[in-house]
Design a protein around this motif. Structure first.
Motif, PDB file in Angstrom:
ATOM      1  N   PHE A 226      -2.242  70.250  -2.874  1.00 45.53           N
ATOM      2  CA  PHE A 226      -1.260  69.198  -2.647  1.00 45.53           C
ATOM      3  C   PHE A 226      -0.925  68.553  -3.982  1.00 45.53           C
ATOM      4  N   GLU A 227       0.365  68.366  -4.236  1.00 44.16           N
ATOM      5  CA  GLU A 227       0.810  67.855  -5.530  1.00 44.16           C
ATOM      6  C   GLU A 227       1.462  66.486  -5.383  1.00 44.16           C
ATOM      7  N   THR A 228       1.108  65.586  -6.291  1.00 41.65           N
ATOM      8  CA  THR A 228       1.674  64.242  -6.292  1.00 41.65           C
ATOM      9  C   THR A 228       2.589  64.073  -7.501  1.00 41.65           C
ATOM     10  N   LEU A 229       3.839  63.699  -7.241  1.00 42.50           N
ATOM     11  CA  LEU A 229       4.811  63.484  -8.306  1.00 42.50           C
ATOM     12  C   LEU A 229       5.358  62.064  -8.227  1.00 42.50           C
ATOM     13  N   ALA A 230       5.380  61.383  -9.348  1.00 44.77           N
ATOM     14  CA  ALA A 230       6.008  60.071  -9.421  1.00 44.77           C
ATOM     15  C   ALA A 230       7.506  60.266  -9.584  1.00 44.77           C
ATOM     16  N   PHE A 231       8.263  59.817  -8.584  1.00 43.61           N
ATOM     17  CA  PHE A 231       9.724  59.943  -8.619  1.00 43.61           C
ATOM     18  C   PHE A 231      10.260  58.593  -9.092  1.00 43.61           C
ATOM     19  N   GLY A 232      10.342  58.429 -10.411  1.00 44.76           N
ATOM     20  CA  GLY A 232      10.666  57.126 -10.965  1.00 44.76           C
ATOM     21  C   GLY A 232      12.008  57.075 -11.661  1.00 44.76           C
ATOM     22  N   ALA A 233      12.647  55.905 -11.601  1.00 47.10           N
ATOM     23  CA  ALA A 233      13.846  55.691 -12.405  1.00 47.10           C
ATOM     24  C   ALA A 233      13.447  55.697 -13.873  1.00 47.10           C
ATOM     25  N   VAL A 234      14.185  56.446 -14.676  1.00 41.22           N
ATOM     26  CA  VAL A 234      13.889  56.575 -16.108  1.00 41.22           C
ATOM     27  C   VAL A 234      15.188  56.393 -16.884  1.00 41.22           C
ATOM     28  N   SER A 235      15.116  55.636 -17.963  1.00 40.47           N
ATOM     29  CA  SER A 235      16.265  55.477 -18.850  1.00 40.47           C
ATOM     30  C   SER A 235      15.756  55.516 -20.281  1.00 40.47           C
ATOM     31  N   GLU A 240      16.392  50.783 -27.730  1.00 41.63           N
ATOM     32  CA  GLU A 240      15.706  50.170 -26.591  1.00 41.63           C
ATOM     33  C   GLU A 240      16.669  49.374 -25.711  1.00 41.63           C
ATOM     34  N   ILE A 241      17.530  48.596 -26.332  1.00 40.07           N
ATOM     35  CA  ILE A 241      18.455  47.754 -25.573  1.00 40.07           C
ATOM     36  C   ILE A 241      19.420  48.610 -24.755  1.00 40.07           C
ATOM     37  N   ASP A 242      19.945  49.667 -25.377  1.00 41.38           N
ATOM     38  CA  ASP A 242      20.865  50.555 -24.657  1.00 41.38           C
ATOM     39  C   ASP A 242      20.184  51.173 -23.435  1.00 41.38           C
ATOM     40  N   ALA A 243      18.942  51.591 -23.607  1.00 42.06           N
ATOM     41  CA  ALA A 243      18.209  52.211 -22.503  1.00 42.06           C
ATOM     42  C   ALA A 243      17.996  51.220 -21.369  1.00 42.06           C
ATOM     43  N   ARG A 244      17.618  50.006 -21.694  1.00 40.75           N
ATOM     44  CA  ARG A 244      17.357  49.005 -20.666  1.00 40.75           C
ATOM     45  C   ARG A 244      18.639  48.561 -19.967  1.00 40.75           C
ATOM     46  N   ASP A 290      24.053  42.095 -13.062  1.00 36.08           N
ATOM     47  CA  ASP A 290      23.849  40.992 -14.010  1.00 36.08           C
ATOM     48  C   ASP A 290      22.603  40.176 -13.659  1.00 36.08           C
ATOM     49  N   ARG A 291      22.228  40.154 -12.388  1.00 37.22           N
ATOM     50  CA  ARG A 291      21.094  39.357 -11.952  1.00 37.22           C
ATOM     51  C   ARG A 291      19.756  40.074 -12.100  1.00 37.22           C
ATOM     52  N   VAL A 292      19.784  41.312 -12.540  1.00 35.68           N
ATOM     53  CA  VAL A 292      18.537  42.041 -12.809  1.00 35.68           C
ATOM     54  C   VAL A 292      17.831  41.401 -13.998  1.00 35.68           C
ATOM     55  N   THR A 293      16.572  41.078 -13.826  1.00 33.90           N
ATOM     56  CA  THR A 293      15.794  40.413 -14.878  1.00 33.90           C
ATOM     57  C   THR A 293      14.987  41.431 -15.677  1.00 33.90           C
ATOM     58  N   PRO A 294      14.551  41.057 -16.891  1.00 35.24           N
ATOM     59  CA  PRO A 294      13.676  41.958 -17.664  1.00 35.24           C
ATOM     60  C   PRO A 294      12.424  42.356 -16.897  1.00 35.24           C
TER      61      PRO A 294
END
Length: 350
Positions: A226-235, A240-244, A290-294
């Motif tokens: 059985f395999e476990t994979l993290a399906f995560g949002a990645v940027s 750094e600022i552009d990615a975030r 716009d309301r997404v926080t760090p």
């Protein structure tokens, strides 16, 4: 990038220590034309990724059409929906579509299936009733159909004397369940070939690992690894600022739908999360983003430079067997795929 031959079939449950055997997977969102997504998959294959998933939402291109183009554009990478749900499409039809992808890709298909997004399904008039049972019945039935059986099923859906006029050349298509809640996690560990954990942060992955451990304890011995994979949002980007900044859209949807437990785990301000959720419900996407926080970006996305992302991948790999590099990838898609590959190589000492 050197050739990497590990696949979901060979990695199993690994030693979860960030070794070079970790599975590298990527989610390619068909918000772009099929040819564009196929080109991105070819880049991902060249960069050493093992699996390419295409997301499935009614407002984007059809994932199976896109997967057929990916099959033509690639040679070795495994591919499949990530994930489809058995409400919008009948489970027998999903089994046939996935078998077709296995056929056109010469046996490279995987089947990513989950309960689907409640709000998206409600847009189409679907009630997400008994999601755990429906997902389990869906892939149990698909497995029988793929072996050439004629099936009759009465449960969360109905199928009478159903069969397929083709058999997948791989013989056995691996099933990966998209999961977030405790019951779906445990069910996947007991019955599926793998799980796609809808999380990116080590705290969430550590919690999920505990739930999966309970399911694995009840797993029949003949089920295999059985395999476990993290399906995560990645940027990931050079800046750094552009990615975030590129991470804001997916993080808004994650934060807007996060449970009280998850918000508490990451010490996310509930009023801030509610403001994001309210803006999404109004259809005011600009206000929601716009309301997404760090703090939300830190909790719900792996975002930053190659170095930052590599460190986050390494931390995640202490709890899982591999990473699915999920949307948005980054502000420049080709560059992001290459940077994600480099970050995975660093995280797995390759």
């Amino acid at each position: 990038m050197t050739d990497r031959t590990e696949t979901p079939e060979t990695t199993g449950t690994a030693d979860q220590s960030g070794s070079s055997e970790a599975t590298w997977a990527i989610e390619l969102t068909p918000e772009h034309p099929p040819e564009r997504v196929a080109d991105l998959a070819a880049v991902a294959e060249k960069e050493g990724f093992d699996v390419a998933f295409t997301s499935s939402h009614y407002f984007n291109r059809d994932p199976f059409v896109v997967l057929s183009r990916i099959a033509d554009a690639t040679d070795e990478i495994r591919l499949g929906p990530g994930v489809v749900n058995p409400y919008e499409t009948h489970p027998v039809k999903l089994a046939a579509q996935t078998a077709t992808i296995d056929e056109v890709s010469d046996g490279r298909a995987v089947f990513g299936v989950g309960a689907g997004d409640r709000s998206t399904l409600s847009n189409l008039g679907f009630e997400r009733e008994r999601p755990l049972r429906r997902v389990l019945e869906t892939f149990d039935l698909a497995r029988d159909l793929w072996t050439g059986e004629t099936v009759t099923h009465e449960g969360t859906f109905t199928a009478r004397d159903a069969s397929l006029n083709l058999e997948p050349p791989s013989g056995e298509i691996p099933v990966y369940v998209g999961a977030q809640g405790p019951h779906m996690l445990r069910m996947s560990a007991k019955h599926a070939d793998g799980v796609l954990i809808n999380a990116a942060h080590p705290r969430d992955l550590e919690w999920a690992a505990g739930e999966l451990e309970q399911g694995v304890a009840e797993r029949p011995a003949d089920r295999g690894p059985f395999e476990t994979l993290a399906f995560g949002a990645v940027s990931v980007a050079g800046d750094e600022i552009d990615a975030r900044e590129a991470a804001r859209p997916p993080v808004a949807f994650i934060a807007g739908g996060a449970t009280e437990q998850v918000l508490e785990r990451h010490d996310i301000d509930r009023e801030a999360a509610a403001a994001v959720s309210d803006a999404l419900e109004r259809g005011d996407l600009t206000a929601a983003f716009d309301r997404v926080t760090p703090a939300m970006i830190d909790a719900f996305c792996i975002a930053g430079t190659t170095e930052t992302v590599a460190d986050r991948f390494e931390a995640a790999l202490t709890h899982v067997d591999g990473i699915v590099v999920g949307s948005p990838l980054g502000p420049d898609l080709e560059d992001a795929i290459r940077r994600a590959s480099e970050a995975l190589a660093r995280a797995t000492d390759q």
